[in-house]
Write an enzyme that holds these catalytic residues in place. Structure first.
Site, PDB file in Angstrom:
ATOM      1  N   ARG A  15      11.862  12.971  19.332  1.00 31.31           N
ATOM      2  CA  ARG A  15      10.516  12.413  19.282  1.00 31.31           C
ATOM      3  C   ARG A  15       9.481  13.531  19.442  1.00 31.31           C
ATOM      4  O   ARG A  15       9.799  14.631  19.880  1.00 31.31           O
ATOM      5  CB  ARG A  15      10.330  11.360  20.381  1.00 31.31           C
ATOM      6  CG  ARG A  15      11.082  10.068  20.126  1.00 31.31           C
ATOM      7  CD  ARG A  15      10.976   9.103  21.278  1.00 31.31           C
ATOM      8  NE  ARG A  15      11.743   9.541  22.453  1.00 31.31           N
ATOM      9  CZ  ARG A  15      11.806   8.867  23.606  1.00 31.31           C
ATOM     10  NH1 ARG A  15      11.129   7.735  23.737  1.00 31.31           N
ATOM     11  NH2 ARG A  15      12.531   9.304  24.601  1.00 31.31           N
ATOM     12  N   LYS A  75       8.927  13.213  26.698  1.00 32.38           N
ATOM     13  CA  LYS A  75       9.782  13.121  27.889  1.00 32.38           C
ATOM     14  C   LYS A  75       9.258  14.001  29.013  1.00 32.38           C
ATOM     15  O   LYS A  75       8.424  14.872  28.820  1.00 32.38           O
ATOM     16  CB  LYS A  75      11.219  13.515  27.532  1.00 32.38           C
ATOM     17  CG  LYS A  75      11.964  12.449  26.748  1.00 32.38           C
ATOM     18  CD  LYS A  75      11.936  11.086  27.408  1.00 32.38           C
ATOM     19  CE  LYS A  75      12.701  11.020  28.719  1.00 32.38           C
ATOM     20  NZ  LYS A  75      12.574   9.707  29.391  1.00 32.38           N
ATOM     21  N   TYR A  94       5.645  10.812  29.564  1.00 34.29           N
ATOM     22  CA  TYR A  94       6.467  10.048  30.503  1.00 34.29           C
ATOM     23  C   TYR A  94       6.926  10.993  31.611  1.00 34.29           C
ATOM     24  O   TYR A  94       7.336  12.127  31.343  1.00 34.29           O
ATOM     25  CB  TYR A  94       7.707   9.464  29.803  1.00 34.29           C
ATOM     26  CG  TYR A  94       7.434   8.280  28.922  1.00 34.29           C
ATOM     27  CD1 TYR A  94       6.899   7.105  29.448  1.00 34.29           C
ATOM     28  CD2 TYR A  94       7.723   8.314  27.562  1.00 34.29           C
ATOM     29  CE1 TYR A  94       6.644   6.014  28.636  1.00 34.29           C
ATOM     30  CE2 TYR A  94       7.477   7.231  26.743  1.00 34.29           C
ATOM     31  CZ  TYR A  94       6.936   6.077  27.286  1.00 34.29           C
ATOM     32  OH  TYR A  94       6.685   4.997  26.484  1.00 34.29           O
ATOM     33  N   HIS A  96       8.441   9.474  35.085  1.00 34.62           N
ATOM     34  CA  HIS A  96       9.517   8.817  35.848  1.00 34.62           C
ATOM     35  C   HIS A  96       9.869   9.627  37.103  1.00 34.62           C
ATOM     36  O   HIS A  96      11.015  10.021  37.320  1.00 34.62           O
ATOM     37  CB  HIS A  96      10.763   8.614  34.969  1.00 34.62           C
ATOM     38  CG  HIS A  96      10.524   7.753  33.767  1.00 34.62           C
ATOM     39  ND1 HIS A  96      10.234   6.415  33.856  1.00 34.62           N
ATOM     40  CD2 HIS A  96      10.511   8.056  32.440  1.00 34.62           C
ATOM     41  CE1 HIS A  96      10.065   5.917  32.638  1.00 34.62           C
ATOM     42  NE2 HIS A  96      10.220   6.895  31.767  1.00 34.62           N
ATOM     43  N   GLU A 118       4.033   5.730  31.860  1.00 33.74           N
ATOM     44  CA  GLU A 118       4.661   4.497  32.349  1.00 33.74           C
ATOM     45  C   GLU A 118       3.945   3.843  33.517  1.00 33.74           C
ATOM     46  O   GLU A 118       4.320   2.744  33.925  1.00 33.74           O
ATOM     47  CB  GLU A 118       6.130   4.756  32.718  1.00 33.74           C
ATOM     48  CG  GLU A 118       6.352   5.526  34.005  1.00 33.74           C
ATOM     49  CD  GLU A 118       6.304   7.024  33.843  1.00 33.74           C
ATOM     50  OE1 GLU A 118       6.599   7.724  34.825  1.00 33.74           O
ATOM     51  OE2 GLU A 118       5.972   7.516  32.738  1.00 33.74           O
ATOM     52  N   SER A 134      10.195   0.203  25.762  1.00 34.18           N
ATOM     53  CA  SER A 134      11.020  -0.855  26.352  1.00 34.18           C
ATOM     54  C   SER A 134      11.544  -1.783  25.266  1.00 34.18           C
ATOM     55  O   SER A 134      12.683  -2.245  25.317  1.00 34.18           O
ATOM     56  CB  SER A 134      10.203  -1.655  27.377  1.00 34.18           C
ATOM     57  OG  SER A 134       9.827  -0.841  28.461  1.00 34.18           O
ATOM     58  N   ASP A 198      16.584 -13.227  36.475  1.00 29.49           N
ATOM     59  CA  ASP A 198      15.299 -12.650  36.859  1.00 29.49           C
ATOM     60  C   ASP A 198      14.835 -13.252  38.180  1.00 29.49           C
ATOM     61  O   ASP A 198      15.262 -14.352  38.561  1.00 29.49           O
ATOM     62  CB  ASP A 198      14.249 -12.904  35.771  1.00 29.49           C
ATOM     63  CG  ASP A 198      13.068 -11.963  35.858  1.00 29.49           C
ATOM     64  OD1 ASP A 198      13.126 -10.871  35.251  1.00 29.49           O
ATOM     65  OD2 ASP A 198      12.084 -12.301  36.546  1.00 29.49           O
ATOM     66  N   VAL A 239      16.006  -3.783  34.884  1.00 31.79           N
ATOM     67  CA  VAL A 239      15.092  -4.044  35.996  1.00 31.79           C
ATOM     68  C   VAL A 239      14.048  -2.936  36.076  1.00 31.79           C
ATOM     69  O   VAL A 239      14.373  -1.756  35.999  1.00 31.79           O
ATOM     70  CB  VAL A 239      15.866  -4.131  37.323  1.00 31.79           C
ATOM     71  CG1 VAL A 239      14.912  -4.291  38.497  1.00 31.79           C
ATOM     72  CG2 VAL A 239      16.852  -5.293  37.268  1.00 31.79           C
ATOM     73  N   LEU A 240      12.780  -3.329  36.226  1.00 29.48           N
ATOM     74  CA  LEU A 240      11.710  -2.338  36.336  1.00 29.48           C
ATOM     75  C   LEU A 240      10.768  -2.696  37.472  1.00 29.48           C
ATOM     76  O   LEU A 240      10.259  -3.823  37.551  1.00 29.48           O
ATOM     77  CB  LEU A 240      10.905  -2.275  35.030  1.00 29.48           C
ATOM     78  CG  LEU A 240       9.675  -1.379  35.073  1.00 29.48           C
ATOM     79  CD1 LEU A 240      10.070   0.091  35.186  1.00 29.48           C
ATOM     80  CD2 LEU A 240       8.776  -1.600  33.869  1.00 29.48           C
ATOM     81  N   ALA A 268      17.486   1.054  32.947  1.00 32.90           N
ATOM     82  CA  ALA A 268      16.642   1.541  34.044  1.00 32.90           C
ATOM     83  C   ALA A 268      17.097   2.881  34.607  1.00 32.90           C
ATOM     84  O   ALA A 268      16.589   3.323  35.637  1.00 32.90           O
ATOM     85  CB  ALA A 268      16.619   0.486  35.167  1.00 32.90           C
ATOM     86  N   ASP A 270      16.532   5.906  33.908  1.00 32.84           N
ATOM     87  CA  ASP A 270      15.537   6.961  34.117  1.00 32.84           C
ATOM     88  C   ASP A 270      14.660   6.692  35.337  1.00 32.84           C
ATOM     89  O   ASP A 270      13.887   7.549  35.754  1.00 32.84           O
ATOM     90  CB  ASP A 270      14.676   7.180  32.863  1.00 32.84           C
ATOM     91  CG  ASP A 270      14.018   5.920  32.349  1.00 32.84           C
ATOM     92  OD1 ASP A 270      14.100   4.886  33.019  1.00 32.84           O
ATOM     93  OD2 ASP A 270      13.414   5.969  31.262  1.00 32.84           O
ATOM     94  N   VAL A 298      22.302   6.565  28.972  1.00 31.87           N
ATOM     95  CA  VAL A 298      21.460   7.623  28.398  1.00 31.87           C
ATOM     96  C   VAL A 298      20.013   7.399  28.832  1.00 31.87           C
ATOM     97  O   VAL A 298      19.451   6.317  28.643  1.00 31.87           O
ATOM     98  CB  VAL A 298      21.577   7.639  26.863  1.00 31.87           C
ATOM     99  CG1 VAL A 298      20.600   8.647  26.262  1.00 31.87           C
ATOM    100  CG2 VAL A 298      23.004   7.968  26.451  1.00 31.87           C
ATOM    101  N   ALA A 299      19.420   8.451  29.405  1.00 33.82           N
ATOM    102  CA  ALA A 299      18.090   8.306  30.005  1.00 33.82           C
ATOM    103  C   ALA A 299      16.960   8.313  28.981  1.00 33.82           C
ATOM    104  O   ALA A 299      15.832   7.944  29.313  1.00 33.82           O
ATOM    105  CB  ALA A 299      17.868   9.408  31.037  1.00 33.82           C
ATOM    106  N   ASN A 300      17.226   8.730  27.767  1.00 27.86           N
ATOM    107  CA  ASN A 300      16.198   8.675  26.719  1.00 27.86           C
ATOM    108  C   ASN A 300      16.754   7.959  25.484  1.00 27.86           C
ATOM    109  O   ASN A 300      16.805   8.498  24.389  1.00 27.86           O
ATOM    110  CB  ASN A 300      15.672  10.071  26.367  1.00 27.86           C
ATOM    111  CG  ASN A 300      16.754  11.024  25.866  1.00 27.86           C
ATOM    112  OD1 ASN A 300      17.910  10.928  26.259  1.00 27.86           O
ATOM    113  ND2 ASN A 300      16.382  11.942  24.984  1.00 27.86           N
TER     114      ASN A 300
END
Length: 368
Positions: A15, A75, A94, A96, A118, A134, A198, A239-240, A268, A270, A298-300
């Site tokens: 990206r 990132k 981003y 995080h 974020e 997301s 949820d 979950v965020l 979630a 990251d 994978v975090a991305n």
């Protein structure tokens, strides 16, 4: 303002922080844009398109940081990039931070001002700069989970939607915000037997209505999560908690009770992950096994569909890039409360309280 767009250096991250259309707009606004050579090559944007939009091409990462006042990325900065940050820099990307102590300390020591996509948050509680990623990650989680359920990818060999005369795969989605809802949409579209979990009964009612009573909705508590996870073929953690570490809702014990060849995908990760057994992986080595269960962490994730992701992201980030470039951080924060929440580090001080709590670092109230 001088604006720099470096080529991303995180593993398999293609990206880019600005597309030519964004460059053209910022140049039209009267700013100078500097793009690192081949920054957009991974998504098919050659340097010529940036030049035609009014950007100047610089040969290296170091040149971009040395020239620019504001750095626009995708990132979180890697150690090599953090080392290039100076007190005059504005970093817009981003971050995080809540699950990343080394990065947070490095950014504080740089003295720079760091704005996180974020945590920019309007009064309605939405996260407009996180939403498109997301959406991408949620949709990807289901198709990736479906692929890893195949025997050739280490799964148990079940088709998500089954075929007539066979059972459908059971998919549990924990956390039904933007990412979770998109995961559910994909799972439903592929014919799976879907359970959504949820904390918000209002959200569960909305989902029940949205999917016309064709999914199972459960309130988030230990018993419901455990029963659903143990009986699932695919579990998607989505979950965020904005700006904070994700709570660990799926325990190692629950994972150990799942069938061999089951799959978990933790969107979630990251933010620390909501599945206890998860740890960040890369596109190069995306999975690992715990108790026979395939873990994809994978975090991305959206980096794997970098073309779609870049255009979706830059659609929403350009607004604030223009604001920062025109008015500066201080005046922008006074004008826009949503933007103010995006400021995580201001001139080296950690000004986002939840991150300070999660990382046990000194918190400084933002006074602008």
């Amino acid at each position: 303002m001088k604006i720099g767009v470096p080529k991303e250096i995180k593993n398999n991250e293609n990206r880019v922080g600005l597309v030519p259309g964004g460059v053209r707009q910022l140049v039209h606004d009267g700013h100078e844009v500097y793009v690192e050579k081949n920054a957009g090559i991974g998504i098919g944007i050659p340097d010529e398109q940036y030049i035609n939009a009014g950007a100047k091409i610089l040969p290296s990462l170091e040149d971009v940081f040395a020239t620019a006042d504001m750095i626009i990325k995708v990132k979180e900065p890697q150690p090599r990039e953090i080392a290039l940050l100076k007190p005059h820099h504005i970093l817009y990307t981003y971050l995080h931070l809540a699950a990343d102590l080394p990065q947070t300390k490095g950014l504080m020591e740089s003295g720079a001002t760091c704005i996180a996509y974020e945590t920019i948050q309007p009064e309605d509680g939405s996260l407009p700069l996180l939403t498109p990623m997301s959406e991408v990650a949620g949709r990807m989680a289901t198709q990736i989970g479906a692929a890893y359920l195949q025997l050739d990818h280490g799964g148990k060999g079940i088709l998500l939607g089954g075929v007539p005369g066979t059972r459908r795969a059971k998919v549990t989605v924990i956390g039904c915000g933007v990412a979770g809802t998109n995961a559910i949409k994909m799972a439903m579209g592929m014919g799976a037997d879907v359970t959504a979990i949820d904390l918000s009964t209002k959200r569960l009612a909305e989902l029940d209505d949205l999917f016309d009573n064709r999914i199972t909705t459960l309130f988030s508590n230990i018993e419901n999560i455990e029963n659903a996870v143990i009986n699932s073929d695919l579990v998607i953690g989505a979950v965020l908690v904005p700006g904070a570490k994700a709570p660990k809702l799926v325990t190692k014990d629950m994972i150990s009770k799942m069938d061999n060849g089951s799959v978990v995908v933790d969107i979630a990760v990251d933010q620390g992950g909501c599945i206890e057994t998860c740890k960040p992986t890369t596109h190069e080595n995306p999975t690992f096994l715990v108790d026979g269960v395939v873990h994809y962490c994978v975090a991305n994730m959206p980096g794997a569909v970098a073309q779609t992701s870049t255009y979706a992201l830059t659609n929403v980030t350009l607004k604030y890039a223009r604001m920062i470039a025109k008015f500066g951080v201080e005046e922008s924060a006074q004008m826009d409360e949503a933007f103010k929440k995006g400021i995580n580090i201001y001139k080296g001080d950690l000004v986002y309280e939840q991150v300070a709590k999660d990382l046990e670092l000194p918190y400084t109230e933002l006074k602008i």
